[in-house]
Design an enzyme around this catalytic site. Structure first.
Site, PDB file in Angstrom:
ATOM      1  N   GLY A   1       0.910  -1.217   0.069  1.00 59.70           N
ATOM      2  CA  GLY A   1       0.141  -0.093   0.001  1.00 59.70           C
ATOM      3  C   GLY A   1       0.914   1.389  -0.021  1.00 59.70           C
ATOM      4  O   GLY A   1       2.067   1.247  -0.422  1.00 59.70           O
TER       5      GLY A   1
ATOM      6  N   LEU B   1       0.930   3.729  -2.204  1.00 56.65           N
ATOM      7  CA  LEU B   1       1.415   3.539  -3.518  1.00 56.65           C
ATOM      8  C   LEU B   1       2.125   4.658  -4.118  1.00 56.65           C
ATOM      9  O   LEU B   1       1.588   5.940  -3.848  1.00 56.65           O
ATOM     10  CB  LEU B   1       0.468   3.034  -4.510  1.00 56.65           C
ATOM     11  CG  LEU B   1      -0.151   1.710  -3.941  1.00 56.65           C
ATOM     12  CD1 LEU B   1      -1.376   1.185  -4.993  1.00 56.65           C
ATOM     13  CD2 LEU B   1       0.659   0.760  -3.795  1.00 56.65           C
TER      14      LEU B   1
ATOM     15  N   GLU C   1       4.421   6.021  -8.046  1.00 55.25           N
ATOM     16  CA  GLU C   1       4.292   5.764  -9.345  1.00 55.25           C
ATOM     17  C   GLU C   1       5.164   4.392  -9.832  1.00 55.25           C
ATOM     18  O   GLU C   1       4.948   3.774 -10.772  1.00 55.25           O
ATOM     19  CB  GLU C   1       4.980   6.867 -10.301  1.00 55.25           C
ATOM     20  CG  GLU C   1       4.076   7.904 -10.637  1.00 55.25           C
ATOM     21  CD  GLU C   1       4.109   9.237  -9.549  1.00 55.25           C
ATOM     22  OE1 GLU C   1       4.839   8.811  -8.506  1.00 55.25           O
ATOM     23  OE2 GLU C   1       3.814  10.444  -9.817  1.00 55.25           O
TER      24      GLU C   1
ATOM     25  N   HIS D   1       4.803   1.550  -7.756  1.00 65.30           N
ATOM     26  CA  HIS D   1       3.961   0.681  -7.954  1.00 65.30           C
ATOM     27  C   HIS D   1       2.937   0.478  -9.049  1.00 65.30           C
ATOM     28  O   HIS D   1       2.481  -0.276  -9.593  1.00 65.30           O
ATOM     29  CB  HIS D   1       3.059   0.667  -6.749  1.00 65.30           C
ATOM     30  CG  HIS D   1       3.676   0.587  -5.447  1.00 65.30           C
ATOM     31  ND1 HIS D   1       4.067   1.868  -4.745  1.00 65.30           N
ATOM     32  CD2 HIS D   1       4.206  -0.353  -4.597  1.00 65.30           C
ATOM     33  CE1 HIS D   1       4.822   1.464  -3.529  1.00 65.30           C
ATOM     34  NE2 HIS D   1       4.664   0.186  -3.509  1.00 65.30           N
TER      35      HIS D   1
ATOM     36  N   GLN E   1       7.600  -9.214   8.079  1.00 67.58           N
ATOM     37  CA  GLN E   1       8.763  -8.586   7.650  1.00 67.58           C
ATOM     38  C   GLN E   1       9.524  -7.239   8.155  1.00 67.58           C
ATOM     39  O   GLN E   1      10.249  -6.590   7.718  1.00 67.58           O
ATOM     40  CB  GLN E   1       8.811  -8.432   6.177  1.00 67.58           C
ATOM     41  CG  GLN E   1       7.976  -7.143   5.481  1.00 67.58           C
ATOM     42  CD  GLN E   1       7.670  -7.266   4.124  1.00 67.58           C
ATOM     43  OE1 GLN E   1       7.065  -8.232   3.598  1.00 67.58           O
ATOM     44  NE2 GLN E   1       8.124  -6.114   3.336  1.00 67.58           N
TER      45      GLN E   1
ATOM     46  N   GLN F   1      15.352  -8.511  -2.756  1.00 65.04           N
ATOM     47  CA  GLN F   1      14.006  -8.978  -2.862  1.00 65.04           C
ATOM     48  C   GLN F   1      13.437  -9.562  -4.084  1.00 65.04           C
ATOM     49  O   GLN F   1      12.806 -10.863  -4.345  1.00 65.04           O
ATOM     50  CB  GLN F   1      12.853  -7.922  -2.371  1.00 65.04           C
ATOM     51  CG  GLN F   1      11.616  -8.346  -2.370  1.00 65.04           C
ATOM     52  CD  GLN F   1      10.543  -7.317  -1.843  1.00 65.04           C
ATOM     53  OE1 GLN F   1      10.293  -7.152  -0.782  1.00 65.04           O
ATOM     54  NE2 GLN F   1       9.851  -6.447  -2.582  1.00 65.04           N
TER      55      GLN F   1
ATOM     56  N   SER G   1       7.778   4.499  -0.340  1.00 68.49           N
ATOM     57  CA  SER G   1       6.781   4.994   0.516  1.00 68.49           C
ATOM     58  C   SER G   1       7.322   5.521   1.788  1.00 68.49           C
ATOM     59  O   SER G   1       6.549   6.598   2.576  1.00 68.49           O
ATOM     60  CB  SER G   1       6.053   3.713   0.980  1.00 68.49           C
ATOM     61  OG  SER G   1       5.557   3.034  -0.087  1.00 68.49           O
TER      62      SER G   1
END
Lengths: 297, 297
Positions: free
Chosen positions: A25, A27, A29, A31, A55, A150, A183
């Site tokens: 969430g 978000l 650009e 994402h 995490q 990741q 974020s």
């Protein structure tokens, strides 16, 4: 767009090829570019929105993680998603706060960089992504290459656990001045926002050096660190790592990424450029104006 | 029946509801009863045959694990399977003998019984089963309740990793004298074969005691151990364990299984009965004549 709370509901609504974009969430650009790619390439584009408690290394970081679900849902719908899955915590973890008995473990590829600095982080990521792959049965899934380690972990997860999912990386999206969207950028005050540009500036300088023939990891890493430290930032690590298994490299002799984590003020930022042994680089893409989402100034 | 070597080939041949029976081969009537159940309940019944190197604690046990693929394939076809998957080792583990970087971990429910005696065993089982669930996308999967702890682990795997798979237990199938069928029974010589019956005899005696009102775990466990030791066997453990999480119980106050591991001669045998707090028991089913498969005398 349909908004559902369970994997079963999402599966029942899915048809044809299924493209998945997992998010936590808030978000930006970056994402949205993944959602657009999934919408373009899939019959059913599924976005998930779940802040994964597994995490986060400490509860306070989890608590202060920014959330704005209504705004996120509108952005996801605008980007063309067919289904938004917002699972309740107890849909994901029926026994929370008791840990699940069965989880996903990651070794070797998470020994350095973020894995070293954030204990348990990637096991938490891998467990959630495995649940999304198992429960939503996507054919393809998109992850941002800004979270380079990741991206490698998730790619190996699909292979090592035999999920028939093609994992696709999305280019890092940057502000016009180079700062990678995150974020967490909302936590940068004005002075820190200025200093934060040193992270990408250092990476671009290193990519330019690689383009001119530099292959030494020490030299490339030093270019990045010097730029950040000159701006008053504190470097956690700068590492030239193999794109296939995240092992630290001595020289740029295979596909790699040059990854950095640094603290600017109270905010920990990560960023990277992807480098090829011929000296070419993927620096991501820049917005031509200020971000319309959170993360700009 | 089609025999394939890859998950992708099996998925391409599967239609409607998919039932899965994972095996390590060298089949006996216990396995065959699972295949028949899967065939009965599913549009596509898929059987896998793979000796999983991850779940053996030492190489010699893996090397001597019995194999007879042609015979197994004929039995599986006779039982009505639609697809037999016999993956090559390098289909399952592209980097073997290097361990995969991403595996499945199990905690708590594997602390006792087999988990205590066979380090890493259940992580290996769970990793392979996760791969089968991910790669074959079954709707339902059958596992024998003779491997009681494994059955609980696999049930939790499906829940905790969000696989939309219904895990169903199959009753333990026994020789006419009570000995639970096992691929390892072929290693019992004549004297050991006689002594081996003490394992099920002890379990049935304990189940009878529970039926008469006995609830103490110590007493029920003692009944089993005494029977085996009187026959010259060596008990590894006898444990009354919760059917939901394998925790050791002090008394039969919830759904449980009474599990035993014992060495008879050179062979380590495991067996169990499932007990309810009302004293009822599931002892499995007995063949009415000698086993037509391996495992008889």
């Amino acid at each position: 767009m349909r908004v559902v709370e369970t994997f079963a509901a999402a599966r029942a609504l899915s048809g044809g090829s299924v493209g998945l974009v997992p998010t936590m969430g808030f978000l930006h650009e970056g994402h949205i570019s993944l959602v657009r790619a999934a919408e373009h390439a899939s019959d059913t584009a599924v976005v998930t929105l779940f802040v994964n408690p597994l995490q986060f290394e400490d509860q306070s970081d989890l608590d202060r993680y920014p959330r704005d679900i209504e705004r996120d849902a509108a952005l996801i719908e605008d980007a063309g998603a067919d289904i938004l899955v917002v699972p309740a915590l107890h849909e994901m973890f029926p026994h929370y706060p008791t840990r699940p008995a069965v989880t996903v473990a990651v070794e070797r590829i998470t020994e350095g960089m973020e894995g070293e600095h954030r204990s348990g982080h990637f096991a938490g990521v891998a467990t959630i992504v495995a649940k999304l792959f198992a429960g939503l049965r996507p054919d393809r899934a998109w992850f941002g290459r800004k979270d380079a380690q990741q991206f490698v972990v998730v790619s190996r997860l699909a292979t090592d656990l035999s999920f028939p999912v093609t994992v696709t990386g999305g280019a890092t999206v940057r502000e016009a001045d180079g700062l990678a969207l995150s974020s967490r950028n909302v936590f940068l005050d004005h002075d820190d926002r200025v200093a934060a540009v040193s992270v990408s500036r250092g990476l671009f300088a290193a990519a330019a050096a690689a383009g001119e023939g530099e292959r030494s990891a020490d030299v490339l890493e030093g270019v990045v660190a010097a730029e950040i430290e000159a701006a008053g930032g504190a470097v956690d690590y700068v590492t030239l790592a193999s794109a296939s298994d995240c092992s630290a490299l001595d020289s740029l002799d295979r596909s790699a990424f040059l990854a950095v984590a640094a603290r600017v003020g109270q905010v920990r930022l990560i960023d990277n450029v992807w480098l090829e042994p011929d000296g070419s680089a993927d620096r991501g893409i820049r917005l031509t104006g200020p971000s319309i989402l959170y993360g700009g100034d």
